[in-house]
Scaffold this motif. Structure first.
Motif, PDB file in Angstrom:
ATOM      1  N   ASN A  83       0.805  -1.226   0.000  1.00  0.00           N
ATOM      2  CA  ASN A  83       0.000   0.000   0.000  1.00  0.00           C
ATOM      3  C   ASN A  83       0.839   1.277   0.000  1.00  0.00           C
ATOM      4  O   ASN A  83       0.302   2.382   0.034  1.00  0.00           O
ATOM      5  N   ARG A  85       2.456   2.743   2.250  1.00  0.00           N
ATOM      6  CA  ARG A  85       2.518   3.544   3.478  1.00  0.00           C
ATOM      7  C   ARG A  85       3.938   3.554   4.055  1.00  0.00           C
ATOM      8  O   ARG A  85       4.399   4.566   4.573  1.00  0.00           O
ATOM      9  N   ARG A 174     -13.736  -8.418   3.277  1.00  0.00           N
ATOM     10  CA  ARG A 174     -12.746  -7.333   3.279  1.00  0.00           C
ATOM     11  C   ARG A 174     -13.331  -6.071   2.650  1.00  0.00           C
ATOM     12  O   ARG A 174     -13.208  -4.969   3.197  1.00  0.00           O
ATOM     13  N   ILE A 178     -13.965  -2.540   4.897  1.00  0.00           N
ATOM     14  CA  ILE A 178     -13.305  -1.250   4.718  1.00  0.00           C
ATOM     15  C   ILE A 178     -14.272  -0.186   4.215  1.00  0.00           C
ATOM     16  O   ILE A 178     -14.095   1.001   4.488  1.00  0.00           O
ATOM     17  N   LYS A 179     -15.310  -0.591   3.499  1.00  0.00           N
ATOM     18  CA  LYS A 179     -16.324   0.377   3.066  1.00  0.00           C
ATOM     19  C   LYS A 179     -17.024   0.978   4.276  1.00  0.00           C
ATOM     20  O   LYS A 179     -17.353   2.172   4.284  1.00  0.00           O
ATOM     21  N   GLU A 180     -17.222   0.172   5.318  1.00  0.00           N
ATOM     22  CA  GLU A 180     -17.916   0.653   6.509  1.00  0.00           C
ATOM     23  C   GLU A 180     -17.039   1.478   7.436  1.00  0.00           C
ATOM     24  O   GLU A 180     -17.532   2.368   8.126  1.00  0.00           O
ATOM     25  N   VAL A 181     -15.731   1.204   7.461  1.00  0.00           N
ATOM     26  CA  VAL A 181     -14.869   1.885   8.441  1.00  0.00           C
ATOM     27  C   VAL A 181     -13.985   2.970   7.841  1.00  0.00           C
ATOM     28  O   VAL A 181     -13.398   3.765   8.589  1.00  0.00           O
ATOM     29  N   GLU A 182     -13.843   3.003   6.521  1.00  0.00           N
ATOM     30  CA  GLU A 182     -13.009   4.007   5.873  1.00  0.00           C
ATOM     31  C   GLU A 182     -13.856   4.883   4.944  1.00  0.00           C
ATOM     32  O   GLU A 182     -14.853   4.440   4.389  1.00  0.00           O
ATOM     33  N   ALA A 183     -13.416   6.120   4.779  1.00  0.00           N
ATOM     34  CA  ALA A 183     -14.125   7.044   3.893  1.00  0.00           C
ATOM     35  C   ALA A 183     -13.625   6.830   2.462  1.00  0.00           C
ATOM     36  O   ALA A 183     -12.709   7.512   1.985  1.00  0.00           O
ATOM     37  N   LEU A 184     -14.231   5.871   1.774  1.00  0.00           N
ATOM     38  CA  LEU A 184     -13.783   5.504   0.439  1.00  0.00           C
ATOM     39  C   LEU A 184     -14.778   5.974  -0.618  1.00  0.00           C
ATOM     40  O   LEU A 184     -15.992   5.835  -0.440  1.00  0.00           O
TER      41      LEU A 184
END
Length: 205
Positions: A83, A85, A174, A178-184
């Motif tokens: 990723n 990072r 997955r 991440i759709k629920e916890v990250e602002a995507l």
């Protein structure tokens, strides 16, 4: 009432003195059995800390034997596409101390290596790290300061390798997670497609 431990003396009084076998098991150089373990391990966890003490643990995985033994006191880990990072790598630039935990699937003991790390962008042995046509652009070279085997208790308590205890579907996929916890901005459908069956074909791209 919460009781906090604030000194080494309090900690030792609470936990007791380690058995001589545990206290004296540290080594500084690779044994032939350590080389065999590294040759059989496809996965490790790399712990680092920044200059300010903030910590990171990153998983590293490749075909078994991905940790290249350079000599009796030095190993190297290849970087693979991720990723970007680079949390652990940035920590190494500020603080070279690293901790590595090497696992073999199904084994309940682990191999621990602590040492000093540096980042290398090229070396002749990079050619020995090619996997599926991917030559790493970076490797972590670790000079070993401590090496020892860690007992099986944590794995036995957790039943980690017992398939009958596995519940991979206890949480959403997955993509949904991440759709629920990250602002995507991507839609759930796009994320499901990205993390679908083809995801595994792109891990070295």
């Amino acid at each position: 009432m919460t009781v906090e431990i604030t000194s080494h003396e309090e900690l030792r009084e609470l936990l007791g003195v380690p058995h001589a076998r545990a206290a004296n098991k540290e080594r500084t150089r690779l044994h032939e059995r350590d080389r065999e373990w590294l040759g059989a391990s496809p996965f490790c966890l790399m712990a680092t800390a920044g200059a300010d003490g903030s910590c990171d643990v990153s998983p590293k995985g490749d075909p078994a034997g991905f940790a290249l033994v350079l000599d009796d006191a030095t190993i190297a880990l290849p970087e693979r596409p991720g990723n970007k990072r680079a949390d652990g790598y940035r920590n190494i630039l500020d603080n070279p101390h690293v901790g590595l935990l090497f696992l073999i699937p199904g084994r309940t003991d682990t191999l621990r290596i602590n040492g000093r790390a540096r980042l290398v962008s090229n070396a002749p042995w990079f050619d020995d790290m090619v996997v599926k046509g991917h030559r790493p652009v970076l490797a972590v070279v670790v000079e070993i300061e401590q090496i020892f085997y860690h007992c099986a208790k944590a794995f036995l308590r957790s039943a980690l390798w017992r398939p009958e205890t596995w519940q991979p579907d206890v949480l959403p996929s997955r993509a949904r997670l991440i759709k629920e916890v990250e602002a995507l901005p991507e839609s759930l459908e796009d994320l499901e497609r990205y993390y679908g069956p083809e995801y595994a074909t792109k891990i070295y791209a």
